[in-house]
Design a protein around this motif. Structure first.
Motif, PDB file in Angstrom:
ATOM      1  N   ASP A 103      -5.897   8.622   4.868  1.00  0.00           N
ATOM      2  CA  ASP A 103      -6.721   7.397   4.693  1.00  0.00           C
ATOM      3  C   ASP A 103      -5.657   6.568   4.016  1.00  0.00           C
ATOM      4  OD1 ASP A 103      -8.923   8.446   5.650  1.00  0.00           O
ATOM      5  OD2 ASP A 103      -9.670   9.353   3.835  1.00  0.00           O
ATOM      6  N   ILE A 104      -5.465   5.372   4.411  1.00  0.00           N
ATOM      7  CA  ILE A 104      -4.614   4.410   3.741  1.00  0.00           C
ATOM      8  C   ILE A 104      -5.362   3.539   2.815  1.00  0.00           C
ATOM      9  CG2 ILE A 104      -2.910   2.748   3.862  1.00  0.00           C
ATOM     10  CD1 ILE A 104      -1.914   5.348   5.142  1.00  0.00           C
ATOM     11  N   ARG A 120       2.801   1.652  10.133  1.00  0.00           N
ATOM     12  CA  ARG A 120       3.068   0.231  10.789  1.00  0.00           C
ATOM     13  C   ARG A 120       2.325  -0.548  10.091  1.00  0.00           C
ATOM     14  NH1 ARG A 120       2.801   2.356  16.483  1.00  0.00           N
ATOM     15  NH2 ARG A 120       0.736   2.703  16.218  1.00  0.00           N
ATOM     16  N   GLU A 121       2.721  -1.775  10.331  1.00  0.00           N
ATOM     17  CA  GLU A 121       2.013  -3.286   9.524  1.00  0.00           C
ATOM     18  C   GLU A 121       2.162  -4.269  10.565  1.00  0.00           C
ATOM     19  OE1 GLU A 121       3.916  -4.517   6.028  1.00  0.00           O
ATOM     20  OE2 GLU A 121       1.849  -4.736   4.980  1.00  0.00           O
ATOM     21  N   SER A 122       1.145  -4.831  10.962  1.00  0.00           N
ATOM     22  CA  SER A 122       1.329  -5.951  11.914  1.00  0.00           C
ATOM     23  C   SER A 122       1.227  -7.404  10.871  1.00  0.00           C
ATOM     24  CB  SER A 122       0.184  -6.042  12.954  1.00  0.00           C
ATOM     25  OG  SER A 122       0.471  -4.837  13.663  1.00  0.00           O
ATOM     26  N   SER A 123       1.666  -8.302  11.417  1.00  0.00           N
ATOM     27  CA  SER A 123       1.806  -9.569  10.826  1.00  0.00           C
ATOM     28  C   SER A 123       1.825 -10.606  11.993  1.00  0.00           C
ATOM     29  CB  SER A 123       3.016  -9.862   9.863  1.00  0.00           C
ATOM     30  OG  SER A 123       4.123  -9.926  10.368  1.00  0.00           O
ATOM     31  N   SER A 124       1.819 -11.857  11.636  1.00  0.00           N
ATOM     32  CA  SER A 124       2.071 -12.853  12.495  1.00  0.00           C
ATOM     33  C   SER A 124       3.363 -12.809  13.212  1.00  0.00           C
ATOM     34  CB  SER A 124       1.687 -14.171  11.729  1.00  0.00           C
ATOM     35  OG  SER A 124       3.044 -14.515  10.774  1.00  0.00           O
ATOM     36  N   GLU A 125       4.407 -12.243  12.511  1.00  0.00           N
ATOM     37  CA  GLU A 125       5.700 -12.148  12.976  1.00  0.00           C
ATOM     38  C   GLU A 125       5.752 -11.038  13.881  1.00  0.00           C
ATOM     39  OE1 GLU A 125       8.280 -12.027   9.516  1.00  0.00           O
ATOM     40  OE2 GLU A 125       7.710 -13.959   8.723  1.00  0.00           O
ATOM     41  N   GLY A 183       5.762  -4.447  12.163  1.00  0.00           N
ATOM     42  CA  GLY A 183       6.829  -4.160  11.377  1.00  0.00           C
ATOM     43  C   GLY A 183       6.214  -2.640  10.625  1.00  0.00           C
ATOM     44  N   ALA A 184       6.766  -2.344   9.558  1.00  0.00           N
ATOM     45  CA  ALA A 184       6.378  -1.257   8.816  1.00  0.00           C
ATOM     46  C   ALA A 184       6.531  -1.222   7.279  1.00  0.00           C
ATOM     47  CB  ALA A 184       6.899   0.102   9.403  1.00  0.00           C
ATOM     48  N   ALA A 185       5.509  -0.411   6.776  1.00  0.00           N
ATOM     49  CA  ALA A 185       5.596  -0.679   5.044  1.00  0.00           C
ATOM     50  C   ALA A 185       5.824   0.940   4.830  1.00  0.00           C
ATOM     51  CB  ALA A 185       4.345  -1.152   4.674  1.00  0.00           C
ATOM     52  N   LEU A 186       6.620   0.965   3.722  1.00  0.00           N
ATOM     53  CA  LEU A 186       7.084   2.312   3.269  1.00  0.00           C
ATOM     54  C   LEU A 186       5.819   2.304   1.963  1.00  0.00           C
ATOM     55  CD1 LEU A 186       8.770   4.892   3.276  1.00  0.00           C
ATOM     56  CD2 LEU A 186      10.208   3.586   1.389  1.00  0.00           C
ATOM     57  N   ILE A 187       5.108   3.498   1.896  1.00  0.00           N
ATOM     58  CA  ILE A 187       3.982   3.479   0.943  1.00  0.00           C
ATOM     59  C   ILE A 187       4.326   4.802   0.236  1.00  0.00           C
ATOM     60  CG2 ILE A 187       2.677   2.149   2.195  1.00  0.00           C
ATOM     61  CD1 ILE A 187       0.746   4.879   2.702  1.00  0.00           C
ATOM     62  N   ASP A 188       3.801   5.014  -1.118  1.00  0.00           N
ATOM     63  CA  ASP A 188       3.895   5.883  -1.855  1.00  0.00           C
ATOM     64  C   ASP A 188       2.742   6.927  -1.717  1.00  0.00           C
ATOM     65  OD1 ASP A 188       3.882   7.934  -3.720  1.00  0.00           O
ATOM     66  OD2 ASP A 188       4.755   6.461  -5.307  1.00  0.00           O
ATOM     67  N   MET A 189       2.920   8.316  -1.463  1.00  0.00           N
ATOM     68  CA  MET A 189       1.834   9.065  -0.676  1.00  0.00           C
ATOM     69  C   MET A 189       0.881   9.845  -1.927  1.00  0.00           C
ATOM     70  SD  MET A 189       1.999   9.913   2.445  1.00  0.00           S
ATOM     71  CE  MET A 189       1.464  11.639   2.653  1.00  0.00           C
ATOM     72  N   ALA A 190       1.388   9.285  -3.012  1.00  0.00           N
ATOM     73  CA  ALA A 190       0.504   9.688  -4.162  1.00  0.00           C
ATOM     74  C   ALA A 190      -0.881   9.129  -4.076  1.00  0.00           C
ATOM     75  CB  ALA A 190       1.161   9.415  -5.499  1.00  0.00           C
ATOM     76  N   GLY A 191      -1.822   9.960  -4.374  1.00  0.00           N
ATOM     77  CA  GLY A 191      -3.269   9.177  -4.290  1.00  0.00           C
ATOM     78  C   GLY A 191      -3.714   9.084  -2.860  1.00  0.00           C
ATOM     79  N   GLN A 192      -2.968   9.225  -1.920  1.00  0.00           N
ATOM     80  CA  GLN A 192      -3.537   9.003  -0.435  1.00  0.00           C
ATOM     81  C   GLN A 192      -4.249  10.146   0.048  1.00  0.00           C
ATOM     82  OE1 GLN A 192      -3.588   6.090   0.780  1.00  0.00           O
ATOM     83  NE2 GLN A 192      -2.064   5.298  -0.841  1.00  0.00           N
ATOM     84  N   GLN A 193      -5.521   9.969   0.661  1.00  0.00           N
ATOM     85  CA  GLN A 193      -6.297  11.252   0.714  1.00  0.00           C
ATOM     86  C   GLN A 193      -5.780  11.627   2.207  1.00  0.00           C
ATOM     87  OE1 GLN A 193     -10.334  10.463   0.515  1.00  0.00           O
ATOM     88  NE2 GLN A 193     -10.936  12.640   0.532  1.00  0.00           N
ATOM     89  N   MET A 194      -5.820  13.050   2.403  1.00  0.00           N
ATOM     90  CA  MET A 194      -5.539  13.505   3.747  1.00  0.00           C
ATOM     91  C   MET A 194      -6.448  14.673   4.253  1.00  0.00           C
ATOM     92  SD  MET A 194      -1.338  14.343   3.658  1.00  0.00           S
ATOM     93  CE  MET A 194      -1.175  14.590   1.863  1.00  0.00           C
ATOM     94  N   GLY A 200      -1.687   4.830  13.997  1.00  0.00           N
ATOM     95  CA  GLY A 200      -2.332   4.132  12.835  1.00  0.00           C
ATOM     96  C   GLY A 200      -1.491   3.044  12.448  1.00  0.00           C
ATOM     97  N   ASP A 201      -2.051   2.348  11.542  1.00  0.00           N
ATOM     98  CA  ASP A 201      -1.454   1.299  10.748  1.00  0.00           C
ATOM     99  C   ASP A 201      -2.083   0.798   9.626  1.00  0.00           C
ATOM    100  OD1 ASP A 201      -3.576  -0.403  11.566  1.00  0.00           O
ATOM    101  OD2 ASP A 201      -2.432  -0.908  13.262  1.00  0.00           O
ATOM    102  N   ILE A 202      -1.652   0.077   8.762  1.00  0.00           N
ATOM    103  CA  ILE A 202      -2.033  -0.506   7.506  1.00  0.00           C
ATOM    104  C   ILE A 202      -3.626  -0.950   7.662  1.00  0.00           C
ATOM    105  CG2 ILE A 202      -1.805  -1.811   5.224  1.00  0.00           C
ATOM    106  CD1 ILE A 202       0.222   0.257   5.159  1.00  0.00           C
ATOM    107  N   SER A 203      -3.703  -1.580   8.512  1.00  0.00           N
ATOM    108  CA  SER A 203      -5.131  -2.543   8.602  1.00  0.00           C
ATOM    109  C   SER A 203      -5.912  -1.812   9.050  1.00  0.00           C
ATOM    110  CB  SER A 203      -4.783  -3.751   9.672  1.00  0.00           C
ATOM    111  OG  SER A 203      -4.519  -3.477  10.939  1.00  0.00           O
ATOM    112  N   SER A 204      -5.861  -0.592   9.868  1.00  0.00           N
ATOM    113  CA  SER A 204      -6.715   0.043  10.417  1.00  0.00           C
ATOM    114  C   SER A 204      -7.160   1.167   9.335  1.00  0.00           C
ATOM    115  CB  SER A 204      -6.367   0.880  11.867  1.00  0.00           C
ATOM    116  OG  SER A 204      -5.279   1.780  11.384  1.00  0.00           O
TER     117      SER A 204
END
Lengths: 317, 399
Positions: free
Chosen positions: A159-160, A124-129, A132-143, A102-106
């Protein structure tokens, strides 16, 4: 005994204590022993060691069936260096894991070991470069629970939605993290299979049937020999990827991971078979190792990795 | 190829220098007609192979670990491995003297007299003398302890009677590394004695055995009242079993150390041949074949790891022991599976296919057939599994 082996022995003692504790108590024990900071920078409270000792320790964790995202924590503590998050991970105040799918955009992430118990998640996080990846806080994320493969150590789809991004890892760093994750995961799987191998040798050597130990039967001796062969192959492949090639270049880890996962699955499946009914039930703990190996296989898409290996070889030949 | 003296680098001078030397020299000197992946390939003659290997030796690419006094280069297993990686990376012919260089040499160095070492070893490296190996017998294949070929002491000479089988290269051999027994079969591994027997000794005759690939790969060798002097004896009476064990350990662990790299070279050869042809190119775009090739690559990676670990262990002073069984078993079974995959792919070759694809079809069809032998020779897979069970896992047969 070399330095890595000394470190491994010391880690084994801690891991054997931690494995029977609650998630947070285990985290405290592992953190106190400095295991989270194996590869982290000294400024972040780490030991800044090379990958080799961490590989030994992940191998021990696999062998002792540790239920903790140790590889992920070790890598996150290293790769968020330069932020305040690194020290929090090294000290065990925060626990992180990595979503290998999975990734942020999906908008979804998955195959993150022990996600339910973790504070932070690398996605994972895709960009024009690049990726890469992003570290996110799990608080509030639905599982959403996924208990299909492992009814004990549940897996989750996450769910991101509007994530709080704490830190970003650029594509170059993410590629390096992925390489090291491949090596550590191969070592963990190899350790899991070693546990199964040793348990099976002990069982077949002492279980008397037809008037002698089961190891007196050639068919069973040969099965154990095949298991041993594949264990040796995986160990040698992991050692190989840790050493640079003759020209001082880093070796790719994908072949080692693909081989180690395939071999570990064979060894543990065979171990379950050779334990007979006991292997299939919870009378023996072999199923933990098998589930872990199959989870890693899915997390890293081992089949696709192998196909990519083949495709790239064809392209450059 | 050059017959001039070659400037061989000192491996201590810079890391990787010896391997680079091997790579450069082979690329510059291997004739195209001896490269199995070339359209110019034709089966080289024995004389051509002999000249090629002699040139390799002069260039420092054979006898790396042998002492200089016996014609070697006095280097370590690291250089042996480095050179083997480069030998494996090129589709050159198999050595026509691997029995001499990789089996006889180490045995003679281990148990031969000083006179025998000086007589035999330099000639092996310089490709002046060929050897064959006389171990297996009709009733003693995997179970070598059952061999019957009898050596009887008569004054200052020995009389040898018996029969050997599956002997490679007997027709060209000048000597046979012969394993005999001085007692009876019931002595099992006791009373075994090894000889260096000149193949032109009266009483020796051989009969070719045609193998699955339609080549006279092996021979049966008969020894009828063959008389050899005591000076032909290698080692003391009763030392033969240990010496044979040493040969087999070496054969399994270090013989043709280039195999993993040659395996990769063959895979490259197969892929390049496919890419030269539109039908086969399409086949390789199929994810199924890409994955199977990826799986082969991970096996090759593991095999390279096993070989390198063996060298590391030996460099640290450890005996090869049973570890050779791991390498031999893994290589032979993985390579056999690869040969089946290659055959499956080249079965798509037609008369309309590219010349390189047609060349690959011939090569890999033969390779597939010959690969049947790989799990048989140097100890069958079942023998290797027994060795691993007994000597590595130390599994009890009784309580």
């Amino acid at each position: 005994m070399n330095q890595d082996e000394v470190l491994r022995d010391a880690a084994c003692i801690v891991i054997s204590k931690a494995k029977d504790q609650s998630f947070r108590d285990a985290a405290n024990l592992l953190a106190e022993a400095g295991l989270f900071g194996l590869c982290a920078q000294e400024a972040d409270g780490g030991m800044a060691l090379a990958l080799s000792p961490a590989t030994q320790i992940l191998n021990a964790a696999g062998e002792q069936q540790l239920n903790f995202p140790l590889a992920e924590q070790v890598l996150l503590a290293k790769y968020v260096s330069g932020s305040s998050f690194a020290a929090a991970l090294t000290s065990g105040h925060k626990i992180g894991t990595v979503a290998w799918q999975g990734d942020i955009s999906s908008g979804w992430a998955g195959h993150a070991a022990h996600a339910k118990n973790c504070d932070w998640l690398l996605v994972r996080e895709s960009s024009s470069e690049g990726t890469g990846a992003a570290l996110i806080d799990m608080a509030g994320q639905q599982m959403h629970v996924d208990a299909t493969l492992d009814p004990e150590q549940l897996q989750y789809w996450i769910d991101i939605k509007s994530p709080t991004i704490l830190w970003r890892i650029n594509p170059e760093q993410y590629a390096a993290l992925l390489h090291e994750a491949h090596v550590l995961s191969a070592a963990f799987a190899h350790g899991a299979a070693e546990h199964a191998m040793n348990a099976t040798v002990a069982h077949l050597s002492t279980r008397v049937q037809f008037g002698g130990p089961l190891t007196s039967k050639q068919a069973l001796r040969h099965s154990l020999s095949r298991m041993k062969l594949l264990q040796e192959v995986s160990g040698a492949a992991i050692a190989r990827v840790l050493a640079n090639n003759e020209y001082g270049e880093q070796r790719a880890a994908a072949a080692s991971l693909v081989g180690s996962l395939r071999n570990a699955a064979f060894v543990i499946e065979k171990a379950i078979h050779l334990h007979g009914g006991m292997g299939f039930t919870w009378a023996t703990p072999l199923h933990y190792g098998l589930r872990n190996v199959r989870k890693l296989e899915a997390a890293f898409s081992a089949g696709t990795l192998s196909q990519d290996l083949g495709r790239r070889f064809i392209e450059r030949s | 190829m050059t017959s001039q003296a070659v400037d061989i680098p000192d491996p201590r001078a810079s890391k990787g220098a010896y391997r680079q030397h091997a790579r450069n020299w082979i690329q510059a000197n291997l004739p195209a007609h001896m490269r199995a992946d070339s359209l110019d390939y034709r089966t080289p003659t024995l004389e051509e192979c002999q000249q090629w290997e002699a040139a390799m030796y002069r260039a420092g690419l054979a006898g790396m670990t042998w002492p200089k006094v016996y014609g070697g280069h006095g280097l370590s297993l690291r250089e042996h491995l480095a050179v083997n990686k480069e030998i494996g990376a090129v589709a050159m012919p198999e050595s026509v003297s691997s029995v001499g260089k990789e089996l006889v040499g180490p045995v003679v160095m281990a148990i031969g007299t000083e006179a025998q070492k000086l007589e035999f070893l330099p000639d092996i490296l310089a490709m002046r003398k060929f050897w064959c190996q006389g171990f297996s017998e009709p009733d003693a294949g995997s179970d070598l302890a059952r061999l019957r070929t009898k050596a009887s002491k008569e004054g200052d000479h020995w009389r040898i009677n018996g029969q050997k089988i599956w002997t490679s290269g007997a027709a060209k051999a000048n000597y046979c590394l012969l394993l005999t027994r001085t007692g009876t079969v019931s002595d099992a591994h006791r009373g075994m004695l090894m000889f260096a027997v000149p193949m032109n000794t009266p009483g020796i005759r051989y009969v070719p055995i045609r193998s699955i690939d339609d080549k006279p790969s092996f021979t049966e060798v008969f020894f009828d009242d063959v008389i050899v002097p005591d000076s032909a004896r290698l080692g003391a009476p009763d030392e033969g079993w240990n010496a044979a064990g040493r040969v087999l350990s070496i054969e399994r662990a270090t013989n043709r150390m280039y195999r993993a790299w040659r395996f990769e070279c063959e895979l490259t050869q197969l892929v390049r041949a496919c890419k030269s042809d539109s039908v086969l190119t399409k086949l390789l775009s199929d994810g199924y074949y890409q994955r199977r090739i990826g799986d082969v690559l991970s096996e090759i990676d593991g095999l390279k790891g096993l070989v390198e670990r063996t060298v590391d262990s030996m460099m640290a002073g450890e005996q090869i022991g049973a570890r050779g069984s791991l390498t031999k078993l893994y290589w032979s079974e993985c390579h056999q599976a690869f040969a089946s995959l290659a055959l499956e792919i080249v079965s798509h070759v037609t008369p309309a296919s590219s010349p390189l694809a047609q060349r690959a079809r011939r090569y890999f069809s033969t390779a597939y057939l010959f690969a049947r032998a790989e799990t048989i020779y140097a100890g069958t897979s079942e023998v290797q599994l027994d060795i691993i069970a007994q000597r590595i896992l130390k599994l009890p047969k009784d309580l």
